[in-house]
Write a protein that holds these residues in place. Structure first.
Motif, PDB file in Angstrom:
ATOM      1  N   SER A  97       0.710  -1.380  -0.060  1.00  0.00           N
ATOM      2  CA  SER A  97       0.027   0.088  -0.068  1.00  0.00           C
ATOM      3  C   SER A  97       0.822   1.236   0.027  1.00  0.00           C
ATOM      4  CB  SER A  97      -0.780  -0.165   1.182  1.00  0.00           C
ATOM      5  OG  SER A  97      -0.237  -0.057   2.404  1.00  0.00           O
ATOM      6  N   LYS A  98       2.182   1.109   0.112  1.00  0.00           N
ATOM      7  CA  LYS A  98       2.783   2.387   0.522  1.00  0.00           C
ATOM      8  C   LYS A  98       3.687   2.594  -0.891  1.00  0.00           C
ATOM      9  CE  LYS A  98       3.492   1.851   5.385  1.00  0.00           C
ATOM     10  NZ  LYS A  98       4.502   1.718   6.659  1.00  0.00           N
ATOM     11  N   ASN A  99       4.406   1.747  -1.421  1.00  0.00           N
ATOM     12  CA  ASN A  99       5.184   1.917  -2.620  1.00  0.00           C
ATOM     13  C   ASN A  99       5.333   0.619  -3.259  1.00  0.00           C
ATOM     14  OD1 ASN A  99       7.138   3.141  -4.286  1.00  0.00           O
ATOM     15  ND2 ASN A  99       8.642   2.787  -2.988  1.00  0.00           N
ATOM     16  N   PRO A 100       4.419   0.175  -4.059  1.00  0.00           N
ATOM     17  CA  PRO A 100       4.654  -0.843  -4.980  1.00  0.00           C
ATOM     18  C   PRO A 100       5.695  -0.610  -6.094  1.00  0.00           C
ATOM     19  CG  PRO A 100       2.560   0.287  -5.504  1.00  0.00           C
ATOM     20  CD  PRO A 100       3.102   0.986  -4.128  1.00  0.00           C
ATOM     21  N   CYS A 101       6.673  -1.333  -6.437  1.00  0.00           N
ATOM     22  CA  CYS A 101       7.322  -1.269  -7.229  1.00  0.00           C
ATOM     23  C   CYS A 101       8.088  -2.485  -8.089  1.00  0.00           C
ATOM     24  CB  CYS A 101       8.658  -0.387  -6.662  1.00  0.00           C
ATOM     25  SG  CYS A 101       9.439  -1.214  -5.286  1.00  0.00           S
ATOM     26  N   TYR A 102       8.685  -2.397  -9.100  1.00  0.00           N
ATOM     27  CA  TYR A 102       9.601  -3.230  -9.742  1.00  0.00           C
ATOM     28  C   TYR A 102      10.867  -2.845  -9.589  1.00  0.00           C
ATOM     29  CZ  TYR A 102      12.222  -5.717 -13.499  1.00  0.00           C
ATOM     30  OH  TYR A 102      13.225  -6.319 -14.070  1.00  0.00           O
ATOM     31  N   LYS A 103      11.923  -3.845  -9.202  1.00  0.00           N
ATOM     32  CA  LYS A 103      13.495  -3.532  -9.370  1.00  0.00           C
ATOM     33  C   LYS A 103      14.154  -4.633 -10.010  1.00  0.00           C
ATOM     34  CE  LYS A 103      13.164  -2.038  -4.228  1.00  0.00           C
ATOM     35  NZ  LYS A 103      13.487  -2.273  -3.165  1.00  0.00           N
ATOM     36  N   PHE A 104      15.060  -4.108 -10.782  1.00  0.00           N
ATOM     37  CA  PHE A 104      16.158  -4.975 -11.521  1.00  0.00           C
ATOM     38  C   PHE A 104      17.458  -4.773 -10.919  1.00  0.00           C
ATOM     39  CE2 PHE A 104      19.273  -5.239 -14.744  1.00  0.00           C
ATOM     40  CZ  PHE A 104      18.930  -6.733 -15.240  1.00  0.00           C
ATOM     41  N   GLY A 105      18.060  -5.997 -10.478  1.00  0.00           N
ATOM     42  CA  GLY A 105      19.305  -5.907  -9.966  1.00  0.00           C
ATOM     43  C   GLY A 105      20.223  -6.856 -10.670  1.00  0.00           C
ATOM     44  N   SER A 106      21.784  -6.273 -10.525  1.00  0.00           N
ATOM     45  CA  SER A 106      22.763  -7.233 -11.145  1.00  0.00           C
ATOM     46  C   SER A 106      23.995  -7.215 -10.077  1.00  0.00           C
ATOM     47  CB  SER A 106      23.142  -6.472 -12.476  1.00  0.00           C
ATOM     48  OG  SER A 106      23.616  -5.163 -12.286  1.00  0.00           O
ATOM     49  N   ASN A 107      24.585  -8.240 -10.383  1.00  0.00           N
ATOM     50  CA  ASN A 107      25.637  -8.510  -9.335  1.00  0.00           C
ATOM     51  C   ASN A 107      26.932  -9.277  -9.919  1.00  0.00           C
ATOM     52  OD1 ASN A 107      26.803  -8.632  -6.838  1.00  0.00           O
ATOM     53  ND2 ASN A 107      25.786 -10.399  -5.906  1.00  0.00           N
ATOM     54  N   PHE A 108      27.864  -8.566  -9.978  1.00  0.00           N
ATOM     55  CA  PHE A 108      29.052  -9.426 -10.579  1.00  0.00           C
ATOM     56  C   PHE A 108      30.007  -9.578  -9.457  1.00  0.00           C
ATOM     57  CE2 PHE A 108      33.332  -8.973 -11.983  1.00  0.00           C
ATOM     58  CZ  PHE A 108      33.583  -9.971 -12.925  1.00  0.00           C
ATOM     59  N   VAL A 109      30.468 -10.742  -9.173  1.00  0.00           N
ATOM     60  CA  VAL A 109      31.347 -11.036  -7.937  1.00  0.00           C
ATOM     61  C   VAL A 109      32.596 -11.705  -8.465  1.00  0.00           C
ATOM     62  CG1 VAL A 109      32.013 -12.095  -5.766  1.00  0.00           C
ATOM     63  CG2 VAL A 109      29.560 -10.955  -6.371  1.00  0.00           C
ATOM     64  N   GLU A 110      34.006 -11.286  -8.577  1.00  0.00           N
ATOM     65  CA  GLU A 110      35.162 -12.020  -8.821  1.00  0.00           C
ATOM     66  C   GLU A 110      35.939 -12.305  -7.391  1.00  0.00           C
ATOM     67  OE1 GLU A 110      39.047 -11.531 -11.247  1.00  0.00           O
ATOM     68  OE2 GLU A 110      38.066  -9.945 -11.012  1.00  0.00           O
ATOM     69  N   PRO A 111      35.850 -13.687  -7.038  1.00  0.00           N
ATOM     70  CA  PRO A 111      36.540 -14.056  -5.837  1.00  0.00           C
ATOM     71  C   PRO A 111      37.991 -13.983  -5.918  1.00  0.00           C
ATOM     72  CG  PRO A 111      35.923 -16.067  -7.148  1.00  0.00           C
ATOM     73  CD  PRO A 111      35.240 -14.833  -8.018  1.00  0.00           C
ATOM     74  N   MET A 112      38.658 -13.819  -4.553  1.00  0.00           N
ATOM     75  CA  MET A 112      40.158 -14.042  -4.566  1.00  0.00           C
ATOM     76  C   MET A 112      40.679 -15.256  -4.844  1.00  0.00           C
ATOM     77  SD  MET A 112      40.634 -11.424  -1.170  1.00  0.00           S
ATOM     78  CE  MET A 112      42.142 -11.580  -1.604  1.00  0.00           C
ATOM     79  N   ALA A 113      41.718 -15.274  -5.368  1.00  0.00           N
ATOM     80  CA  ALA A 113      42.161 -16.637  -5.759  1.00  0.00           C
ATOM     81  C   ALA A 113      42.763 -17.482  -4.737  1.00  0.00           C
ATOM     82  CB  ALA A 113      43.701 -16.482  -6.804  1.00  0.00           C
ATOM     83  N   ASP A 114      43.123 -16.909  -3.536  1.00  0.00           N
ATOM     84  CA  ASP A 114      43.664 -17.313  -2.369  1.00  0.00           C
ATOM     85  C   ASP A 114      42.238 -17.742  -1.417  1.00  0.00           C
ATOM     86  OD1 ASP A 114      46.340 -17.253  -3.331  1.00  0.00           O
ATOM     87  OD2 ASP A 114      46.591 -15.224  -2.130  1.00  0.00           O
ATOM     88  N   VAL A 115      41.320 -16.633  -1.331  1.00  0.00           N
ATOM     89  CA  VAL A 115      40.251 -16.950  -0.631  1.00  0.00           C
ATOM     90  C   VAL A 115      39.040 -16.835  -1.254  1.00  0.00           C
ATOM     91  CG1 VAL A 115      38.999 -16.313   1.577  1.00  0.00           C
ATOM     92  CG2 VAL A 115      41.495 -16.071   1.300  1.00  0.00           C
ATOM     93  N   PRO A 116      38.230 -18.067  -1.766  1.00  0.00           N
ATOM     94  CA  PRO A 116      37.226 -17.788  -2.706  1.00  0.00           C
ATOM     95  C   PRO A 116      36.071 -17.231  -2.130  1.00  0.00           C
ATOM     96  CG  PRO A 116      38.169 -20.051  -2.830  1.00  0.00           C
ATOM     97  CD  PRO A 116      38.854 -19.217  -1.831  1.00  0.00           C
ATOM     98  N   ALA A 117      35.993 -17.165  -0.904  1.00  0.00           N
ATOM     99  CA  ALA A 117      34.977 -16.609   0.010  1.00  0.00           C
ATOM    100  C   ALA A 117      34.884 -14.910   0.062  1.00  0.00           C
ATOM    101  CB  ALA A 117      34.642 -17.144   1.454  1.00  0.00           C
ATOM    102  N   GLU A 118      36.003 -14.545  -0.163  1.00  0.00           N
ATOM    103  CA  GLU A 118      36.213 -13.090  -0.325  1.00  0.00           C
ATOM    104  C   GLU A 118      36.203 -12.640  -1.618  1.00  0.00           C
ATOM    105  OE1 GLU A 118      36.141 -11.032   2.339  1.00  0.00           O
ATOM    106  OE2 GLU A 118      36.157 -12.506   3.901  1.00  0.00           O
ATOM    107  N   PRO A 119      35.324 -11.547  -2.081  1.00  0.00           N
ATOM    108  CA  PRO A 119      35.258 -11.001  -3.371  1.00  0.00           C
ATOM    109  C   PRO A 119      36.731 -10.157  -3.582  1.00  0.00           C
ATOM    110  CG  PRO A 119      33.949  -9.642  -1.878  1.00  0.00           C
ATOM    111  CD  PRO A 119      34.357 -10.575  -1.025  1.00  0.00           C
TER     112      PRO A 119
END
Length: 338
Positions: A97-119
């Motif tokens: 009832s306040k703010n109906p909307c549509y959102k488009f999102g994009s996400n590019f993540v290149e992990p670190m070679a030594d620590v894949p969990a860290e971008p």
């Protein structure tokens, strides 16, 4: 807090509180030897740094903040679609009832070679149908040095920008944050943060905030906040205080592997206002379910229920919120894929 539910609009990415009363807490800490001499015997490299680094000052209360339910109203559908190992897009439809909307999102993540969990590199953006946009650019020049730029555009105008440079040592984290700088009027907010590990269980930190604003004439203000955190075997207590009268305390306790309880207190002696919140998070692993709830001293009650439809890549979300003092309530049903 419990009364800060999502309104469905663009959420400000740049939020710097001048009284330093709402800065966040650290990720879970692992037990390490009791002195720096013993710490030197720990594994070297990135893994050793991760186990002894206290995290940034702005994450002082992160353990409790992560328990806060993400409350929404109405219907919500989120579709995540990975296009490659590094790139993903998302579509979000919110009907309320306040703010109906549509959102488009994009996400590019290149992990670190030594620590894949860290971008190594992160490019993240989200745009509404009205043109409002949030964007984040993050890059790690090394395991110790990280830069980040956060921007927000609303109604075709730059609503906020934040630039962050962070350096992580083996026993400390320091950062410089510049928010909403305006070279023409020489205004903006500058924060200097430092967090240091004293022992395997005690971390202390400091934040210096300087703000310069220009209305009719230039106004300058500066303040200092001190923080500390103690980590027990299955609990964590953090506190923060500033000379202007702001006090922020948080407590997290892991009752079991699936149940966590938390408490948070924010007080401002200048305005004589306080808010206390009690939180819980319960995971039922055998049915892939997570429940979060909060109740605060303003008699606001909120909860979120999330169930993963394993083996299908679907998640069902139910949200509820009621304010007894304002006689207001909201309910939400959500569906997420990917």
């Amino acid at each position: 807090m419990g009364s800060q539910q999502s309104s469905g609009g663009a959420t400000p990415l740049v939020q710097v509180n001048p009284d330093i009363a709402a800065l966040a807490s650290p990720t879970a800490l692992t037990d390490t030897p009791a002195s720096h001499g013993a710490l030197d015997a720990a594994p070297h490299g990135i893994a050793a740094m991760a186990s002894t680094n206290p995290g940034p000052f702005e994450e002082l209360h992160q353990k409790v903040k992560e328990m806060m339910p993400n409350i929404f109203e109405g219907a919500k559908v989120v579709i995540n679609k990975p296009l490659s190992n590094y790139f993903q897009i998302s579509h979000t439809v919110e009907l309320n009832s306040k703010n109906p909307c549509y959102k488009f999102g994009s996400n590019f993540v290149e992990p670190m070679a030594d620590v894949p969990a860290e971008p190594q590199t992160l490019l993240q953006g989200e745009m509404e149908g009205s043109g409002n946009m949030n964007a984040v650019i993050l890059h790690r020049f090394s395991p110790s040095l990280r830069t980040k730029v956060t921007t927000q555009i609303q109604q075709s105008k730059m609503a906020g920008v934040e630039m962050d440079v962070q350096y992580r040592g083996k026993y400390f984290t320091s950062s410089i944050i510049l928010a909403n700088p305006d070279p023409l009027t020489a205004s903006g907010i500058l924060l200097l943060n430092h967090m240091h590990r004293v022992t395997d269980r005690v971390d202390v930190g400091c934040q210096v905030l300087y703000q310069r604003a220009v209305q009719i004439q230039a106004i300058q203000a500066a303040t200092v906040a001190l923080g500390a955190r103690y980590t027990g075997r299955d609990w964590q207590f953090a506190g923060q205080i500033s000379p202007i009268g702001s006090i922020h305390l948080s407590y997290n306790h892991s009752i079991s592997r699936t149940l966590q309880l938390g408490a948070e207190l924010e007080t401002n002696l200048g305005t004589k206002g306080s808010l206390c919140s009690l939180l819980y998070q319960y995971e039922i692993e055998r049915v892939n379910t997570v429940m979060k709830g909060v109740i605060d001293s303003d008699w606001n009650v909120g909860a979120v229920f999330e169930k993963r439809m394993h083996p299908l890549p679907f998640t069902l979300m139910l949200s509820g919120f009621i304010s007894h003092s304002k006689q207001a309530y909201m309910f939400g049903v959500g569906f997420q894929t990917g």
